[in-house]
Structures are given as structure tokens and as C-alpha cells.
Motif scaffolding. Structure first.
Motif, PDB file in Angstrom:
ATOM      1  N   ALA A   1     -17.215  35.168 -12.531  1.00  0.00           N
ATOM      2  CA  ALA A   1     -18.252  35.175 -13.193  1.00  0.00           C
ATOM      3  C   ALA A   1     -17.793  35.029 -14.757  1.00  0.00           C
ATOM      4  O   ALA A   1     -18.647  33.983 -15.355  1.00  0.00           O
ATOM      5  N   ALA A   2     -16.994  35.483 -15.181  1.00  0.00           N
ATOM      6  CA  ALA A   2     -16.555  35.559 -16.551  1.00  0.00           C
ATOM      7  C   ALA A   2     -16.016  33.942 -16.840  1.00  0.00           C
ATOM      8  O   ALA A   2     -16.167  33.589 -17.885  1.00  0.00           O
ATOM      9  N   LYS A   3     -15.100  33.295 -15.753  1.00  0.00           N
ATOM     10  CA  LYS A   3     -14.881  32.081 -16.015  1.00  0.00           C
ATOM     11  C   LYS A   3     -16.041  31.221 -16.267  1.00  0.00           C
ATOM     12  O   LYS A   3     -16.110  30.266 -16.959  1.00  0.00           O
TER      13      LYS A   3
ATOM     14  N   ARG B   1     -22.977  31.980 -33.781  1.00  0.00           N
ATOM     15  CA  ARG B   1     -23.049  33.295 -32.863  1.00  0.00           C
ATOM     16  C   ARG B   1     -22.172  33.021 -31.520  1.00  0.00           C
ATOM     17  O   ARG B   1     -21.353  33.751 -31.338  1.00  0.00           O
ATOM     18  N   LEU B   2     -22.115  32.023 -31.008  1.00  0.00           N
ATOM     19  CA  LEU B   2     -21.522  31.587 -30.035  1.00  0.00           C
ATOM     20  C   LEU B   2     -20.047  31.388 -30.105  1.00  0.00           C
ATOM     21  O   LEU B   2     -19.085  32.187 -29.451  1.00  0.00           O
TER      22      LEU B   2
ATOM     23  N   VAL C   1     -20.359  28.738 -22.350  1.00  0.00           N
ATOM     24  CA  VAL C   1     -20.387  28.979 -23.555  1.00  0.00           C
ATOM     25  C   VAL C   1     -19.547  27.590 -24.312  1.00  0.00           C
ATOM     26  O   VAL C   1     -20.159  27.330 -25.319  1.00  0.00           O
ATOM     27  N   GLU C   2     -18.509  27.302 -23.647  1.00  0.00           N
ATOM     28  CA  GLU C   2     -17.784  26.269 -24.150  1.00  0.00           C
ATOM     29  C   GLU C   2     -18.555  24.871 -24.301  1.00  0.00           C
ATOM     30  O   GLU C   2     -18.522  24.017 -24.977  1.00  0.00           O
TER      31      GLU C   2
ATOM     32  N   VAL D   1     -16.438  36.649 -24.095  1.00  0.00           N
ATOM     33  CA  VAL D   1     -15.777  36.163 -22.972  1.00  0.00           C
ATOM     34  C   VAL D   1     -14.416  36.148 -22.654  1.00  0.00           C
ATOM     35  O   VAL D   1     -13.815  36.408 -21.492  1.00  0.00           O
ATOM     36  N   ILE D   2     -13.759  36.013 -23.634  1.00  0.00           N
ATOM     37  CA  ILE D   2     -12.234  36.112 -23.275  1.00  0.00           C
ATOM     38  C   ILE D   2     -11.836  37.652 -23.094  1.00  0.00           C
ATOM     39  O   ILE D   2     -10.980  37.935 -22.162  1.00  0.00           O
ATOM     40  N   ALA D   3     -12.851  38.667 -23.700  1.00  0.00           N
ATOM     41  CA  ALA D   3     -12.338  39.969 -23.256  1.00  0.00           C
ATOM     42  C   ALA D   3     -12.690  40.281 -21.702  1.00  0.00           C
ATOM     43  O   ALA D   3     -11.923  40.999 -21.060  1.00  0.00           O
TER      44      ALA D   3
END
Length: 158
Positions: free
Chosen positions: A50-52, A20-21, A58-59, A29-31
Motif C-alpha cells: 500500500a505504501a509503495k 504540499r506533495l 504521489v510521484e 510515504v517514505i516513513a
């Protein structure tokens, strides 16, 4: 490397989370980073920050799960032959000798533990006290309120 004990179900849950991740969270996250970049100046862009931060989480979780799965020792409780002894993966029926309450716990890995589902970590005080016991024996567990005694009623490998 230290082997991490997991039941078959626990390993499957970790694999599902990893999938899922990689297939859902990472692309989202990339989007989000691309969207935030399109808003211009990154130095004062809270969406970008926030996205970074989400990307780092996630990573990190992906790396953690891959590490655990690569070092996993998967144990199928149905294939255990422990002569009725409490071992990793076993389900144990207990009676609290003080209150008479009966409970059943499966001894699982740290990542699988969920007391609401009756799964306790192999490193928990009660599991450590139970390991090696057979039906009829009493395990003394050091609890916050003092020593609790549990009688092992039955050991199942399911």
C-alpha cells in the motif's frame, strides 16, 4: 510543447499542491515504507504494498504538476484587453433564454474548473459557444437535453 492556459489563481493552486506533495506527502510515504519494511517479509506485507502504491501515485502527481506548470501560459484576467469579448479568464454573466435564470461563469483551464465555484473549463461546450461573443449576443449550447440559448449580459475581466 502545447501551452496549458491557467489563470493566476489556478497556477497558484497547482503550485501549492505541488509544494504540499513534496514537503508533506512524499516524506510521509517514505516513513510509511520504512515502517512497513521493519515488519519483515516484504512478499506478504500489505502495508508495504500500500505504501509503495501511494508512493507511485504521489510521484506521478508531482511529475504531472511539474509538467503542467512548466508548460503553463498564465493569464491574468485583470490585464486582458479583449474589447468586451468573451475570452479565456473572462467572467461572463448569462441569462438562460428559456428559463430566465441568470448565472455567472469564469472561463478557466481544465484543472481549475469547478462548477460549484462558477468556474467552467475552456474546453466545455458552453465555454466554446461563448468564446468571441460580446454583451447582447446569444450563444447556442448543445446540451444533453437539446440546444440551450444563453444571452450574454455582461463580460467582466476580474
Amino acid at each position: 510543447m502545447i501551452k496549458i492556459p491557467l489563470t493566476v489563481i489556478g497556477a497558484e493552486l497547482l503550485r501549492n499542491e505541488l509544494q504540499r506533495l513534496k514537503s508533506v506527502e512524499r516524506p510521509n510515504v517514505i516513513a510509511a515504507i520504512a515502517e512497513a519494511r521493519s515488519h519483515g517479509d516484504l512478499s506478504e506485507n500489505a502495508e508495504y504494498d500500500a505504501a509503495k502504491e501511494r508512493q507511485a501515485f504521489v510521484e506521478g502527481r508531482i511529475a504531472e504538476l511539474e509538467g503542467k506548470l512548466s508548460n503553463a501560459q498564465i493569464i491574468d484576467p485583470k490585464e486582458l484587453d479583449a474589447d468586451g469579448r468573451v475570452v479565456f479568464g473572462a467572467t461572463v454573466d448569462l441569462e438562460d433564454l428559456e428559463t430566465g435564470d441568470k448565472v455567472a461563469y469564469q472561463i478557466v483551464g481544465d484543472d481549475e474548473a469547478n462548477i460549484k465555484l462558477g468556474k467552467i473549463s475552456v474546453s466545455s461546450p458552453i465555454a466554446r459557444a461563448l468564446i468571441g461573443k460580446v454583451a447582447g449576443e446569444v450563444a447556442e449550447v448543445m446540451a444533453p437535453g437539446g440546444i440551450r440559448e444563453y444571452e450574454v449580459l455582461e463580460v467582466r475581466y476580474i
